[in-house]
Scaffold this motif. Structure first.
Motif, PDB file in Angstrom:
ATOM      1  N   GLY A   1       0.796  -1.220   0.000  1.00 55.33           N
ATOM      2  CA  GLY A   1       0.000   0.000   0.000  1.00 55.33           C
ATOM      3  C   GLY A   1       0.830   1.273   0.000  1.00 55.33           C
ATOM      4  O   GLY A   1       0.458   2.266   0.620  1.00 55.33           O
TER       5      GLY A   1
ATOM      6  N   SER B   1      -9.202 -10.448  13.078  1.00 52.77           N
ATOM      7  CA  SER B   1      -8.154 -10.952  12.189  1.00 52.77           C
ATOM      8  C   SER B   1      -6.818 -10.900  12.915  1.00 52.77           C
ATOM      9  O   SER B   1      -6.602 -10.058  13.793  1.00 52.77           O
ATOM     10  CB  SER B   1      -8.073 -10.100  10.909  1.00 52.77           C
TER      11      SER B   1
ATOM     12  N   ASP C   1      -1.856 -12.151   0.295  1.00 55.09           N
ATOM     13  CA  ASP C   1      -2.908 -12.026   1.311  1.00 55.09           C
ATOM     14  C   ASP C   1      -2.809 -10.702   2.064  1.00 55.09           C
ATOM     15  O   ASP C   1      -3.815 -10.013   2.275  1.00 55.09           O
ATOM     16  CB  ASP C   1      -2.814 -13.185   2.307  1.00 55.09           C
TER      17      ASP C   1
ATOM     18  N   SER D   1      -1.361  -7.956   1.045  1.00 50.29           N
ATOM     19  CA  SER D   1      -1.634  -6.851   0.130  1.00 50.29           C
ATOM     20  C   SER D   1      -3.134  -6.604   0.012  1.00 50.29           C
ATOM     21  O   SER D   1      -3.596  -5.460   0.052  1.00 50.29           O
ATOM     22  CB  SER D   1      -1.031  -7.137  -1.252  1.00 50.29           C
ATOM     23  N   TYR D   2      -3.914  -7.689  -0.123  1.00 52.39           N
ATOM     24  CA  TYR D   2      -5.368  -7.553  -0.170  1.00 52.39           C
ATOM     25  C   TYR D   2      -5.900  -6.995   1.145  1.00 52.39           C
ATOM     26  O   TYR D   2      -6.823  -6.162   1.158  1.00 52.39           O
ATOM     27  CB  TYR D   2      -6.022  -8.903  -0.466  1.00 52.39           C
ATOM     28  N   ARG D   3      -5.320  -7.432   2.239  1.00 46.41           N
ATOM     29  CA  ARG D   3      -5.783  -6.960   3.552  1.00 46.41           C
ATOM     30  C   ARG D   3      -5.509  -5.473   3.719  1.00 46.41           C
ATOM     31  O   ARG D   3      -6.332  -4.741   4.279  1.00 46.41           O
ATOM     32  CB  ARG D   3      -5.096  -7.768   4.642  1.00 46.41           C
TER      33      ARG D   3
ATOM     34  N   GLN E   1      -5.359  -3.270   1.309  1.00 43.14           N
ATOM     35  CA  GLN E   1      -6.296  -2.576   0.440  1.00 43.14           C
ATOM     36  C   GLN E   1      -7.678  -2.451   1.048  1.00 43.14           C
ATOM     37  O   GLN E   1      -8.386  -1.458   0.860  1.00 43.14           O
ATOM     38  CB  GLN E   1      -6.389  -3.293  -0.924  1.00 43.14           C
ATOM     39  N   GLY E   2      -8.081  -3.450   1.828  1.00 45.13           N
ATOM     40  CA  GLY E   2      -9.418  -3.446   2.406  1.00 45.13           C
ATOM     41  C   GLY E   2      -9.481  -2.942   3.834  1.00 45.13           C
ATOM     42  O   GLY E   2     -10.529  -3.029   4.474  1.00 45.13           O
ATOM     43  N   SER E   3      -8.355  -2.429   4.329  1.00 45.33           N
ATOM     44  CA  SER E   3      -8.286  -2.029   5.726  1.00 45.33           C
ATOM     45  C   SER E   3      -8.322  -0.517   5.881  1.00 45.33           C
ATOM     46  O   SER E   3      -7.817   0.224   5.039  1.00 45.33           O
ATOM     47  CB  SER E   3      -7.015  -2.567   6.378  1.00 45.33           C
ATOM     48  N   SER E   4      -8.892  -0.068   7.000  1.00 37.67           N
ATOM     49  CA  SER E   4      -8.866   1.360   7.348  1.00 37.67           C
ATOM     50  C   SER E   4      -7.775   1.645   8.366  1.00 37.67           C
ATOM     51  O   SER E   4      -7.609   2.778   8.803  1.00 37.67           O
ATOM     52  CB  SER E   4     -10.212   1.791   7.929  1.00 37.67           C
TER      53      SER E   4
END
Length: 204
Positions: free
Chosen positions: A27, A180, A194, A196-198, A200-203
């Protein structure tokens, strides 16, 4: 009780094509930057374990190469930090070790791990759902003072896990507060995808 921090960033990333994990970006930020940000302290107070060989300069904290002992891996980084702090910190101080590849380190990492030590424990290790992460731990500096000499003599515990067991470390589990795994780390290409996706979807 004073606290010092060492980011264990000397891993060679053998399962990732021998890239330095500290420099892997998720990110837009390196793993080292992400972990330093999660600690929420003055970066000048952070020690960076850079592994064997010449010290690698770091924009975050003080870079520490491994000592000249037979010990390698993350324990070598803890030994280097202990030796560095030997004449700078009081023996009632605490050293918190943090793996560089844990980009979702909980913000209450230090406070929760230090609490058992404030009540007499000699060490504490981070856990999630019973899984222990021995490189993410809190240690009394008094218990680390002689480790460099023990390493040179071949009498030191062989790993952070073994040293924590020797010290009777308390387990501190984040299951109740984190759905998580906050200590999910990066060892393989699948882990990288995994995380990288997390990100992207995390605040966070």
């Amino acid at each position: 009780m004073n606290a010092y921090f060492v980011i264990l960033a000397g891993g060679g990333g053998s399962r990732l094509g021998h890239v330095r994990k500290a420099e892997i970006r998720l990110g837009g930020a390196s793993l080292q930057e992400r972990v330093a940000n999660r600690l929420r302290i003055d970066r000048s107070a952070i020690l960076i374990s850079t592994g064997a060989g010449l010290s690698i300069p770091s924009a975050i904290g003080t870079a520490l190469p491994d000592l000249d002992t037979p010990i390698g891996g993350p324990l070598a980084g803890i030994l280097a930090a202990a030796a560095h702090l030997r004449h700078q910190a009081s023996t009632d101080s605490v050293l918190l070790s943090v793996a560089v590849d844990t980009p979702f380190l909980p913000e209450d990492f230090a406070s929760r791990l230090m609490e058992p030590l404030e009540h007499g424990a000699r060490a504490a290790k981070a856990c999630w759902r019973g899984n222990a992460y021995p490189t993410n731990a809190a240690w009394r500096l008094a218990d680390l003072q002689d480790l460099p000499e023990q390493a040179s003599a071949g009498t030191v515990a062989p790993s952070p896990r073994a040293l924590l067991a020797q010290l009777g470390a308390v387990s501190v589990d984040w299951e109740a507060t984190h759905a998580s795994d906050p200590f999910a780390n990066l060892n393989t290409l699948a882990d990288l995808i995994d995380l990288s996706y997390r990100v992207q979807g995390s605040s966070d």
